[in-house]
Design a protein around this motif. Structure first.
Motif, PDB file in Angstrom:
ATOM      1  N   LEU B  69      20.035  38.415   0.479  1.00  0.00           N
ATOM      2  CA  LEU B  69      19.625  37.039   0.273  1.00  0.00           C
ATOM      3  C   LEU B  69      20.687  36.149   0.892  1.00  0.00           C
ATOM      4  O   LEU B  69      21.622  36.646   1.521  1.00  0.00           O
ATOM      5  N   LEU B  70      20.508  34.853   0.786  1.00  0.00           N
ATOM      6  CA  LEU B  70      21.461  33.933   1.412  1.00  0.00           C
ATOM      7  C   LEU B  70      21.675  32.747   0.483  1.00  0.00           C
ATOM      8  O   LEU B  70      20.746  32.001   0.204  1.00  0.00           O
ATOM      9  N   MET B  71      22.903  32.613   0.025  1.00  0.00           N
ATOM     10  CA  MET B  71      23.217  31.534  -0.911  1.00  0.00           C
ATOM     11  C   MET B  71      23.953  30.422  -0.174  1.00  0.00           C
ATOM     12  O   MET B  71      24.607  30.662   0.831  1.00  0.00           O
ATOM     13  N   PRO B  72      23.858  29.194  -0.693  1.00  0.00           N
ATOM     14  CA  PRO B  72      24.498  28.069   0.000  1.00  0.00           C
ATOM     15  C   PRO B  72      26.028  28.145  -0.052  1.00  0.00           C
ATOM     16  O   PRO B  72      26.609  28.832  -0.900  1.00  0.00           O
ATOM     17  N   ALA B  73      26.661  27.418   0.858  1.00  0.00           N
ATOM     18  CA  ALA B  73      28.119  27.255   0.824  1.00  0.00           C
ATOM     19  C   ALA B  73      28.505  26.111  -0.102  1.00  0.00           C
ATOM     20  O   ALA B  73      29.580  26.128  -0.694  1.00  0.00           O
ATOM     21  N   LEU B  74      27.644  25.092  -0.210  1.00  0.00           N
ATOM     22  CA  LEU B  74      27.918  23.952  -1.101  1.00  0.00           C
ATOM     23  C   LEU B  74      27.505  24.322  -2.521  1.00  0.00           C
ATOM     24  O   LEU B  74      26.324  24.583  -2.766  1.00  0.00           O
ATOM     25  N   HIS B  75      28.479  24.344  -3.426  1.00  0.00           N
ATOM     26  CA  HIS B  75      28.178  24.704  -4.815  1.00  0.00           C
ATOM     27  C   HIS B  75      28.386  23.499  -5.728  1.00  0.00           C
ATOM     28  O   HIS B  75      29.395  22.810  -5.597  1.00  0.00           O
ATOM     29  N   PRO B  76      27.492  23.300  -6.694  1.00  0.00           N
ATOM     30  CA  PRO B  76      27.771  22.270  -7.702  1.00  0.00           C
ATOM     31  C   PRO B  76      29.024  22.685  -8.471  1.00  0.00           C
ATOM     32  O   PRO B  76      29.151  23.847  -8.877  1.00  0.00           O
ATOM     33  N   VAL B 113      27.417  31.612  -8.380  1.00  0.00           N
ATOM     34  CA  VAL B 113      26.069  31.292  -7.903  1.00  0.00           C
ATOM     35  C   VAL B 113      25.119  32.465  -8.160  1.00  0.00           C
ATOM     36  O   VAL B 113      23.985  32.280  -8.590  1.00  0.00           O
ATOM     37  N   ASP B 116      24.345  32.698 -11.847  1.00  0.00           N
ATOM     38  CA  ASP B 116      23.379  31.655 -12.197  1.00  0.00           C
ATOM     39  C   ASP B 116      21.965  32.092 -11.795  1.00  0.00           C
ATOM     40  O   ASP B 116      20.999  31.883 -12.527  1.00  0.00           O
ATOM     41  N   LEU B 117      21.858  32.723 -10.644  1.00  0.00           N
ATOM     42  CA  LEU B 117      20.561  33.227 -10.188  1.00  0.00           C
ATOM     43  C   LEU B 117      20.076  34.343 -11.112  1.00  0.00           C
ATOM     44  O   LEU B 117      18.907  34.376 -11.525  1.00  0.00           O
ATOM     45  N   SER B 120      18.619  33.357 -14.386  1.00  0.00           N
ATOM     46  CA  SER B 120      17.294  32.749 -14.384  1.00  0.00           C
ATOM     47  C   SER B 120      16.200  33.769 -14.074  1.00  0.00           C
ATOM     48  O   SER B 120      15.048  33.555 -14.426  1.00  0.00           O
ATOM     49  N   TYR B 121      16.533  34.872 -13.379  1.00  0.00           N
ATOM     50  CA  TYR B 121      15.475  35.813 -13.001  1.00  0.00           C
ATOM     51  C   TYR B 121      15.500  37.122 -13.788  1.00  0.00           C
ATOM     52  O   TYR B 121      14.500  37.803 -13.885  1.00  0.00           O
ATOM     53  N   ILE B 130      20.237  46.294 -10.222  1.00  0.00           N
ATOM     54  CA  ILE B 130      19.890  45.604  -8.980  1.00  0.00           C
ATOM     55  C   ILE B 130      21.195  45.188  -8.287  1.00  0.00           C
ATOM     56  O   ILE B 130      22.159  44.795  -8.942  1.00  0.00           O
TER      57      ILE B 130
END
Lengths: 593, 593
Positions: B69-76, B113, B116-117, B120-121, B130
């Motif tokens: 998968l591909l997660m963003p570089a900008l994190h809250p 990140v 957090d994913l 939620s899943y 996994i």
């Protein structure tokens, strides 16, 4: 790949805050997940689409002779100061401090970095022309991220830059990129249009945007369905307006009317009980710093590019209230064309109006029954405004259509803007030092994903083009006992497809057919194969294209070969279409030339 | 690809500020270019290496069942506040404000990140285990970027995260990643060692680093060349030290000596004219908040992990001066083991010293002729320090070697650190809610490139492993007339190689052989084929492996087939080596189990 291992968190419900179909469906299909404002994680299915688009882009860029490299996202701020864009980019440019006086920004684009590279490596015309590209993550502090992955703060972009010794080399590089873009978007199965775009006062003289028509697009797209003319709203020309020349014989002379506090077109029209299209709108600009005026019909929008060109100016900006008062002696809201001493350009629509309501150049006064050409001079009839639906096509005169589009690509002749600013020069054949002539060429990779969904979906879910679908085929065994006949045949079909180079997803979940079919429609894999005990009793396997409403069956005994055959044919059809369209472009160019 | 189109700006001179061979050679070979402090552009040749390493990683990750998968570089920033790492990462974490109270950081890693994913899943044990991974750009504000692309502020990382329901699943995921890493580095042709690494007080109980020995490495690497034991300096154990038990019979009693202002081991040793290894060093720590003391030989370094475990503590930190004075009544610089009231642990090296110089626990006083065990108690003989060259191997007793290494990968059993902090739980088979058990697994993709050069170069340039070389073959025609025999045969050889799946670079530059050979050695393509008129007259084409000193010839008439054959054999050799090493690992595991 087995569905149960694939992390596909599909959702039944539409997310509350999503409106664009691509946003809703990519979330519901478990392809993306929002992390923050304007940032998304690509889950396995979504990433597969992104990577396939990336691969198509790479293949066509390589085929066009562009060199791939990879530039950093962290840029020294000094480069952006050299180009002057720290100021012009404003808050969209994300800037910060790394301590010890090291100021950096996150690259929203890479003209500065590539020009810095060019000035260090390119010294002679012998090295030219050259085009370099990268597929790399960009950052922009978008004030309003929107429509899921259409407008985000972090996105994957293919950006290419060409360097040439002269305009001929620039044009050749530009044409090669234009052609590569057409092939890329054709291969991605997108219903795009290439539109002429405004290239701005600085830079070169040509620019095209590639747009996919969609209500979720943020750009306006002007099209003629008769002749195929297309342009964005900044660039679209309005054809010559037809209509009887207004006859002012016997028309009454202008009358002053009191319009206390009525300043906007809407206010004045409502107050005087006329339509906005019966009024005139006078706007004042600074063209190369000198005040000029433009008169448009009240319901029309000025096009600043056209206005700038009308006055032969290099720069144009709206005048502020004090400047307007100095230049016209009047106040905003009550400006009119009569008695003006600054240059006035009149839009062609105004020239067709028999009479018009305009400002009286006195506070709280408008004039009725003003006749263009009689009461104020019309030197030239000009096209000064944005095209609107129903306007005549500049090529064929048919009615133009207006819609929204998602910009997926942009090709742009930059000229020497950056090479001048950064001193990127080369020695020409005569030994003279000259600035490199540049072009830049961008593709929003994530927008390929979004616009494919915008262009390909129905009420049940996504309809992916074959070339960028996460998987080409989905096999749905209705009984998932690993030792049963159904699973055995499913595996055989999957295996035959894989041998033909296809990627295959098998829905091995032990669920009822209903939910499995619903998920299949939602994630939108092009080729769906259903294998079930009942079908096998009749010697049949069901095959359905996601874009077709009807399924068909193939004999179970040669299902693997038959299904491979269908897939291969579909791929060939797509490939043929890409080549056919390329030939059509070549033919059109031959015709034009 | 033709050299003249490929943008390969080779340089004769070594860049002034580069010291590491990988830095010097990648710059000189025109593969990378520095943009700012710790940021590099990958030019076409360098990017090809990076992409090949990336492809090998992806293939092995997929084969190991990990999902990309591909997660963003900008994190809250909120996610990092939840995990508590805003504080612990300090300035290395790049944080900034996007306006409107939106604080973000640039991801230096993605535990937050992905957790957090996961929360939620992942809801049920049925979804476990996994493992997900991405190949994505990371940002760290390294205070001292070094050695070219070894330590940078922006780098490409493969990071994977496993989630399991229990320790068995964690172990299985960890082992699968460990094995995949071995295959990846074997396939990349790297002479790596997998070393046991300290896993830290929080988290799981195992961690391995994959290191490539190199003077440019920033990590210390302890190895035993007899038995293959390897560990990083934090984790390396020291075997039982041999030596006669010190005999204190007849030894004089301790003597106080004045050592005014002499605080460090070096100062005291010099002042008293003894060697540092004749002195003792007493250090005070807070173990779970309580003061404890450690006595080491003066020239040794404490290992905080070992000290922490010696006191059975969960946390350990050095005590500050006021705490030390309260706990010992003495001053830093004059601490000694005699008369201490806090717990004391003594390193085994001290136990072998017949007498020792230590602090006198009074200002400006040291003691000579202190006998360990006689003048202060030694309850346990412990291993409390970092291993040093010559120390006995903990497995076989042979002398350990110490060198530097570049860390190219790290696998780590995280346990529930992040799932506890972020509340990422699942329901187990009994319906009980439990925290996900995590592992994390990183590979520095750029460091594969750097360490391949560190491990493979000579005075003339780079020697790439076949699998990640920018091109597998370089063809050097000595006459470049496009219609000549030499160029014709060159093209035929290139074509045959390409048909065999090889990527080929042709040096079509019209230059003398000398500079072409120099550049060939510099950029380090494994297979070099020289075609020239003189050779053709003799019916010969010259072939040389970059890693061999001698060239050989093949008959010109079947040069294409002969050269393809050589390349195919070399590939097969590499593949065989990868499989052989995998079998050896399996055999070792069988043996150990």
């Amino acid at each position: 790949m087995l569905w149960s291992n694939a992390l596909i968190p599909t959702q039944k419900e539409s997310p509350a805050d999503a409106v664009a179909p691509s946003h809703v469906l990519l979330l519901r299909a478990g392809m993306i997940r929002q992390l923050g404002a304007g940032t998304y994680t690509y889950l396995p299915l979504g990433l597969r689409v992104l990577r396939k688009a990336e691969r198509i882009i790479r293949e066509e860029m390589d085929a066009a002779g562009a060199l791939e490299l990879l530039m950093p996202a962290l840029h020294p701020i000094e480069l952006w100061e050299e180009s002057g864009r720290v100021a012009t980019m404003g808050d969209v440019l994300i800037k910060f401090d790394l301590g010890g006086d090291r100021k950096v920004c996150l690259g929203p684009t890479h003209e500065e970095v590539i020009t810095d590279l060019a000035r260090s490596y390119i010294t002679s015309y012998r090295q030219l022309p050259i085009t370099a590209y990268q597929i790399q993550t960009k950052f922009r502090n978008e004030p309003r991220p929107r429509f899921g992955i259409v407008r985000t703060r972090e996105f994957l972009m293919k950006d290419a830059y060409s360097f040439g010794a002269d305009v001929e080399q620039l044009n050749a590089s530009y044409d090669a990129m234009y052609e590569a873009y057409c092939r890329i978007f054709d291969r991605c199965g997108l219903p795009y249009v290439a539109v002429e775009a405004e290239s701005g006062p600085i830079g070169g003289d040509a620019s095209h945007e590639f747009m996919v028509p969609s209500p979720s697009g943020e750009d306006q797209l002007i099209r003629c369905s008769s002749c195929g003319y297309a342009a964005n709203v900044e660039k679209a020309e309005v054809g010559t307006l037809a209509g009887p020349s207004p006859n002012s014989d016997g028309a009454p002379a202008p009358t002053e009317v009191q319009t206390p506090g009525q300043r906007t077109i809407e206010e004045v029209a409502a107050f005087l009980k006329v339509q906005p299209e019966e009024t005139g709108k006078l706007l004042v600009y600074l063209a190369d710093g000198k005040p000029v005026a433009v008169l448009l019909r009240g319901d029309h929008e000025a096009n600043e590019g056209k206005v700038r060109r009308a006055f032969g100016a290099a720069t144009l900006e709206p005048a502020d209230a004090p400047t307007i008062q100095r230049a016209t002696g009047s106040l905003i809201g009550f400006l009119g064309p009569i008695g003006l001493t600054i240059p006035l350009a009149v839009d062609q629509a105004v020239a067709l109006m028999p009479r018009i309501v305009v400002g009286g150049n006195k506070e709280d006064i408008h004039l009725r029954d003003v006749v263009p050409g009689r009461d104020f001079p019309i030197d030239r009839v000009l096209d000064l405004r944005n095209a609107a639906a129903g306007d005549p096509c500049p090529r064929c005169g048919s009615a133009l259509e207006v819609g929204n589009g998602i910009e997926i690509g942009h090709v742009f002749k930059l000229g020497t803007k950056y090479s001048d600013a950064l001193g990127a020069t080369f020695q020409d054949a005569e030994g003279k030092t000259r600035s490199l002539i540049m072009g830049c060429y961008g593709i929003g990779v994530n927008r390929i994903v979004a616009s494919a969904v915008e262009a390909g979906h129905d009420a049940n879910g996504i309809i992916w083009p074959l070339s960028i679908a996460p998987y080409e085929a989905l096999i749905v065994p209705l009984q998932v006992d690993p030792d049963g006949e159904v699973m055995k045949l499913s595996q055989q079909i999957a295996s035959a497809l894989r041998f033909a180079g296809a990627d295959v997803l098998i829905d091995d979940r032990d669920q009822r057919p209903g939910p499995k079919f619903k998920d299949a429609d939602l994630i939108g894999i092009p080729l769906r194969v259903v294998v079930g005990e009942r079908g096998l009793k009749e010697g049949k396997v069901e095959v359905k294209w996601r874009h077709d409403s009807e399924a068909f069956t193939v004999p179970a005994e040669d299902a693997p070969a038959a299904i491979v055959q269908r897939l291969v044919s579909a791929r060939q059809e797509l490939a043929d279409r890409v080549e056919r369209r390329a030939e059509e472009r070549t033919a059109r160019r031959g015709h034009a030339g």
